[in-house]
Design a protein around this motif. Sequence first.
Motif, PDB file in Angstrom:
ATOM      1  N   LEU A 236       2.334  16.881  -0.367  1.00 41.23           N
ATOM      2  CA  LEU A 236       2.773  15.793  -0.574  1.00 41.23           C
ATOM      3  C   LEU A 236       1.776  15.021  -1.617  1.00 41.23           C
ATOM      4  CD1 LEU A 236       5.540  14.508   2.155  1.00 41.23           C
ATOM      5  CD2 LEU A 236       6.188  15.699  -0.001  1.00 41.23           C
ATOM      6  N   LEU A 237       0.840  14.936  -0.862  1.00 41.13           N
ATOM      7  CA  LEU A 237      -0.705  14.233  -1.687  1.00 41.13           C
ATOM      8  C   LEU A 237      -0.960  14.947  -2.563  1.00 41.13           C
ATOM      9  CD1 LEU A 237      -1.972  13.190   2.013  1.00 41.13           C
ATOM     10  CD2 LEU A 237      -1.696  11.670   0.600  1.00 41.13           C
ATOM     11  N   ALA A 238      -1.090  15.950  -1.817  1.00 38.51           N
ATOM     12  CA  ALA A 238      -1.573  17.273  -3.384  1.00 38.51           C
ATOM     13  C   ALA A 238      -0.477  16.709  -5.322  1.00 38.51           C
ATOM     14  CB  ALA A 238      -1.687  18.215  -3.621  1.00 38.51           C
ATOM     15  N   GLN A 239      -0.058  16.846  -4.762  1.00 34.43           N
ATOM     16  CA  GLN A 239       1.174  16.536  -6.251  1.00 34.43           C
ATOM     17  C   GLN A 239       1.375  14.815  -6.836  1.00 34.43           C
ATOM     18  OE1 GLN A 239       3.787  19.056  -7.437  1.00 34.43           O
ATOM     19  NE2 GLN A 239       3.460  17.380  -8.641  1.00 34.43           N
ATOM     20  N   HIS A 240       1.260  14.122  -5.355  1.00 32.77           N
ATOM     21  CA  HIS A 240       0.933  12.673  -6.272  1.00 32.77           C
ATOM     22  C   HIS A 240       0.047  12.510  -7.084  1.00 32.77           C
ATOM     23  CE1 HIS A 240       0.694   8.121  -5.666  1.00 32.77           C
ATOM     24  NE2 HIS A 240      -0.258   9.156  -5.129  1.00 32.77           N
ATOM     25  N   PHE A 241      -1.418  13.042  -5.836  1.00 28.00           N
ATOM     26  CA  PHE A 241      -2.247  13.115  -6.839  1.00 28.00           C
ATOM     27  C   PHE A 241      -2.061  13.890  -8.094  1.00 28.00           C
ATOM     28  CE2 PHE A 241      -4.657  11.946  -3.351  1.00 28.00           C
ATOM     29  CZ  PHE A 241      -4.410  11.162  -3.000  1.00 28.00           C
ATOM     30  N   ILE A 242      -1.605  14.738  -7.879  1.00 22.12           N
ATOM     31  CA  ILE A 242      -1.526  15.427  -9.557  1.00 22.12           C
ATOM     32  C   ILE A 242      -0.679  14.277 -10.369  1.00 22.12           C
ATOM     33  CG2 ILE A 242      -0.060  16.900 -11.332  1.00 22.12           C
ATOM     34  CD1 ILE A 242      -1.092  19.368  -8.107  1.00 22.12           C
ATOM     35  N   GLU A 243       0.494  14.127 -10.143  1.00 18.41           N
ATOM     36  CA  GLU A 243       1.184  12.750 -11.330  1.00 18.41           C
ATOM     37  C   GLU A 243       0.334  12.360 -11.984  1.00 18.41           C
ATOM     38  OE1 GLU A 243       4.742  12.191  -9.231  1.00 18.41           O
ATOM     39  OE2 GLU A 243       6.045  13.841  -8.368  1.00 18.41           O
TER      40      GLU A 243
ATOM     41  N   SER B 134       0.405  -1.438   0.119  1.00 17.89           N
ATOM     42  CA  SER B 134       0.673   0.361  -0.197  1.00 17.89           C
ATOM     43  C   SER B 134       1.083   1.402   0.225  1.00 17.89           C
ATOM     44  CB  SER B 134      -0.580  -0.040   1.092  1.00 17.89           C
ATOM     45  OG  SER B 134      -1.725  -0.849   1.543  1.00 17.89           O
ATOM     46  N   GLN B 135       0.310   1.880  -0.641  1.00 16.59           N
ATOM     47  CA  GLN B 135       1.331   3.382  -1.165  1.00 16.59           C
ATOM     48  C   GLN B 135       0.602   4.165  -0.655  1.00 16.59           C
ATOM     49  OE1 GLN B 135       1.291   5.383  -5.085  1.00 16.59           O
ATOM     50  NE2 GLN B 135       3.719   5.953  -4.420  1.00 16.59           N
ATOM     51  N   ILE B 136       1.650   4.385   1.331  1.00 20.61           N
ATOM     52  CA  ILE B 136       1.077   6.015   2.097  1.00 20.61           C
ATOM     53  C   ILE B 136       1.807   6.788   2.107  1.00 20.61           C
ATOM     54  CG2 ILE B 136       0.385   5.986   5.223  1.00 20.61           C
ATOM     55  CD1 ILE B 136      -0.383   2.657   4.684  1.00 20.61           C
ATOM     56  N   ILE B 137       1.250   7.766   1.784  1.00 15.67           N
ATOM     57  CA  ILE B 137       2.779   9.312   1.860  1.00 15.67           C
ATOM     58  C   ILE B 137       2.206   9.905   2.934  1.00 15.67           C
ATOM     59  CG2 ILE B 137       2.420  11.455   0.381  1.00 15.67           C
ATOM     60  CD1 ILE B 137       2.170   9.923  -2.404  1.00 15.67           C
ATOM     61  N   GLY B 138       3.043  10.554   3.396  1.00 16.99           N
ATOM     62  CA  GLY B 138       3.085  11.008   5.218  1.00 16.99           C
ATOM     63  C   GLY B 138       5.113  11.501   5.397  1.00 16.99           C
ATOM     64  N   LYS B 139       5.280  12.561   5.514  1.00 12.96           N
ATOM     65  CA  LYS B 139       6.817  12.792   6.532  1.00 12.96           C
ATOM     66  C   LYS B 139       6.197  13.748   7.628  1.00 12.96           C
ATOM     67  CE  LYS B 139       9.438  12.479   2.325  1.00 12.96           C
ATOM     68  NZ  LYS B 139      10.235  14.123   1.282  1.00 12.96           N
ATOM     69  N   SER B 140       4.659  13.971   7.696  1.00 17.37           N
ATOM     70  CA  SER B 140       4.346  14.776   8.846  1.00 17.37           C
ATOM     71  C   SER B 140       5.102  13.695  10.509  1.00 17.37           C
ATOM     72  CB  SER B 140       2.621  14.903   8.903  1.00 17.37           C
ATOM     73  OG  SER B 140       2.556  14.077   9.531  1.00 17.37           O
ATOM     74  N   PRO B 141       5.395  14.792  11.659  1.00 16.69           N
ATOM     75  CA  PRO B 141       5.588  13.514  12.951  1.00 16.69           C
ATOM     76  C   PRO B 141       4.276  12.675  13.066  1.00 16.69           C
ATOM     77  CG  PRO B 141       6.762  16.225  12.608  1.00 16.69           C
ATOM     78  CD  PRO B 141       5.757  15.078  11.617  1.00 16.69           C
ATOM     79  N   ILE B 142       2.897  13.058  12.955  1.00 16.00           N
ATOM     80  CA  ILE B 142       2.434  12.412  12.917  1.00 16.00           C
ATOM     81  C   ILE B 142       2.163  10.780  12.448  1.00 16.00           C
ATOM     82  CG2 ILE B 142       0.462  13.354  11.989  1.00 16.00           C
ATOM     83  CD1 ILE B 142      -1.449  13.455  14.623  1.00 16.00           C
ATOM     84  N   MET B 143       2.315  11.143  11.356  1.00 16.79           N
ATOM     85  CA  MET B 143       1.795   9.947  10.528  1.00 16.79           C
ATOM     86  C   MET B 143       3.632   8.903  10.865  1.00 16.79           C
ATOM     87  SD  MET B 143      -0.697   9.609   8.880  1.00 16.79           S
ATOM     88  CE  MET B 143      -0.588   8.648   7.878  1.00 16.79           C
TER      89      MET B 143
ATOM     90  N   ILE C  64      -6.277   6.802  12.423  1.00 16.35           N
ATOM     91  CA  ILE C  64      -5.349   8.245  11.943  1.00 16.35           C
ATOM     92  C   ILE C  64      -6.409   9.418  11.971  1.00 16.35           C
ATOM     93  CG2 ILE C  64      -4.853   7.745   9.216  1.00 16.35           C
ATOM     94  CD1 ILE C  64      -4.103   4.904  10.412  1.00 16.35           C
ATOM     95  N   PRO C  65      -4.751   9.793  12.165  1.00 11.26           N
ATOM     96  CA  PRO C  65      -5.040  11.804  12.021  1.00 11.26           C
ATOM     97  C   PRO C  65      -5.773  12.238  10.749  1.00 11.26           C
ATOM     98  CG  PRO C  65      -2.918  11.176  11.652  1.00 11.26           C
ATOM     99  CD  PRO C  65      -3.623   9.848  11.521  1.00 11.26           C
ATOM    100  N   PRO C  66      -6.369  12.988  11.076  1.00 10.97           N
ATOM    101  CA  PRO C  66      -7.506  13.883   9.673  1.00 10.97           C
ATOM    102  C   PRO C  66      -6.479  14.001   8.938  1.00 10.97           C
ATOM    103  CG  PRO C  66      -8.128  14.801  11.742  1.00 10.97           C
ATOM    104  CD  PRO C  66      -6.978  13.934  11.818  1.00 10.97           C
ATOM    105  N   LEU C  67      -6.410  14.523   7.942  1.00 14.87           N
ATOM    106  CA  LEU C  67      -5.664  15.589   6.859  1.00 14.87           C
ATOM    107  C   LEU C  67      -5.554  16.860   7.524  1.00 14.87           C
ATOM    108  CD1 LEU C  67      -3.878  16.084   4.237  1.00 14.87           C
ATOM    109  CD2 LEU C  67      -6.336  16.615   3.364  1.00 14.87           C
ATOM    110  N   ARG C  68      -6.090  17.687   8.044  1.00 14.28           N
ATOM    111  CA  ARG C  68      -5.907  18.922   8.800  1.00 14.28           C
ATOM    112  C   ARG C  68      -4.789  19.171   9.511  1.00 14.28           C
ATOM    113  NH1 ARG C  68     -11.101  16.875  10.132  1.00 14.28           N
ATOM    114  NH2 ARG C  68     -11.417  16.766  12.558  1.00 14.28           N
ATOM    115  N   GLU C  69      -4.485  17.906  10.359  1.00 14.36           N
ATOM    116  CA  GLU C  69      -3.522  17.795  11.206  1.00 14.36           C
ATOM    117  C   GLU C  69      -2.249  17.134  10.761  1.00 14.36           C
ATOM    118  OE1 GLU C  69      -4.848  15.279  14.604  1.00 14.36           O
ATOM    119  OE2 GLU C  69      -6.728  16.343  15.046  1.00 14.36           O
ATOM    120  N   ARG C  70      -1.714  17.137   9.287  1.00 17.21           N
ATOM    121  CA  ARG C  70      -0.948  16.863   8.903  1.00 17.21           C
ATOM    122  C   ARG C  70       0.212  17.625   8.392  1.00 17.21           C
ATOM    123  NH1 ARG C  70      -2.940  10.859   5.621  1.00 17.21           N
ATOM    124  NH2 ARG C  70      -0.287  11.473   5.017  1.00 17.21           N
ATOM    125  N   GLY C  71      -0.112  18.486   8.956  1.00 14.58           N
ATOM    126  CA  GLY C  71       0.823  20.153   7.815  1.00 14.58           C
ATOM    127  C   GLY C  71       1.213  19.479   6.235  1.00 14.58           C
ATOM    128  N   LYS C  72       2.408  19.655   5.798  1.00 15.86           N
ATOM    129  CA  LYS C  72       3.642  19.559   5.088  1.00 15.86           C
ATOM    130  C   LYS C  72       3.120  18.379   3.362  1.00 15.86           C
ATOM    131  CE  LYS C  72       6.857  22.850   5.841  1.00 15.86           C
ATOM    132  NZ  LYS C  72       8.268  22.525   6.222  1.00 15.86           N
TER     133      LYS C  72
END
Length: 448
Positions: free
Chosen positions: A326-333, A144-153, A314-322
Amino acid sequence: MLLKNAHILVVDDDSDVLTAIRLLLKSKAKLVITERNPNNIESLITQNKFDIVILDMNFNGFINTGNEGIFWLNKIKNIDKQLLVTLITAYSDIDLAVKSLKEGAADFLVKPWKNDKLIASIEETLNKKKSKASNKLNLLKTKSQIIGKSPIMKDVFSKINKVAPTDANILILGENGTGKDLIAKAIHHNSLRKNKAFIKVDVGALTQTLFESELFGYTKGAFTDAKTNRTGRLEAAHGGTLFLDEIGNISLQQQAKLLTVLQNRQVTPLGANTPIPINIRLICATNLDISLLANETKFRKDLIYRINTVALIIPPLRERGKDLTLLAQHFIEVYSEKYSKSKLQLGDDFIEKLKKYHFPGNVRELQYTIERAVIMSENNILNKNDLEFSSIEKNAVTIQQNELRLDIIEKKTILKAIEKHNGNISKSAKELGITRTALYRRLHKYDL
């Protein structure tokens, strides 16, 4: 990819070279575009979707000795790092060849070339691309491709690494759209059961009858429409992982039947008398808060303990910072490739508008928002006008915010009290802790 399906761009300042390559490839490739001026490379690449670029290393410019070709190679890679580039030159310079390959060239050819060698080089390069794409596809199927670099993720990833190799039952908690199913798959694919079945069931959508037939299976003749034997999901997951999504929505009766199966580690199909042993790793998910599950009028505590050896929130997107960018760029690609769009970039105003939005629908809403933006975009740079948020989610948030207003809460409380006491104002006022006169004033206020 086969050569006959390929889109090829050839860039060389020698018109004879362009003519020769065009005549050679015209009948073999789907599209061949030639260009003498390298300054037009950027516009050609952004307006078309090429599979490979054949690029000369020396133009009639101020840069020579092959460095000009490397300059344009880097330009191409900055526009689309996935685009294949084969460099071609009249100088048989091994050092230059090595340098160009290090810079990202797919191959290196020397003029004058042999036609069969040129075609073989293009085919080999395209096959490498196909192989790479195939490997990427297989990777996504198995991991599974899970994208995230925030501390909470990072904390979530750390917990996955710890629990995945065990057989502990996992309860995944989180709002709708946070990616609970991806987390479940990640746990399975990093477990000792990764080569066995991963069975997902949305139990919250099953009626009482379907719940039993889907999970436990049935024998032929067990009920009117049971024309053949059917293996239940519990049995199908034997040796692997069973993922029960929306576990918080099942009834107390369904909970009791599931608990019995989990305790006994065996299941009896409908219409059968002989139980079947099962060996499963159980993962459950719900969008309900754990405190709501602890309410025994809604959920059995003994079942909660059974499914909740380890809880992952699993934290909501609003708590995941940057992670949002990253996710927006991934979906654009992803969607640029899906809809054959040129390499799209995020404009500053696009990012700013994205960050100001709270995304009540979380990653799922972001995904559909970006897909819509890619489809509707008319330029290579996405701007704020390309960004439109879902009215469904906005309406849901408005309703939720309205429900938290004090006047609405008071009105609902009064209605409940009056309904409970069958319209008796005295009893209703007493329960609400106010006088009859105060209650009448509120009834007038809310036009009740």
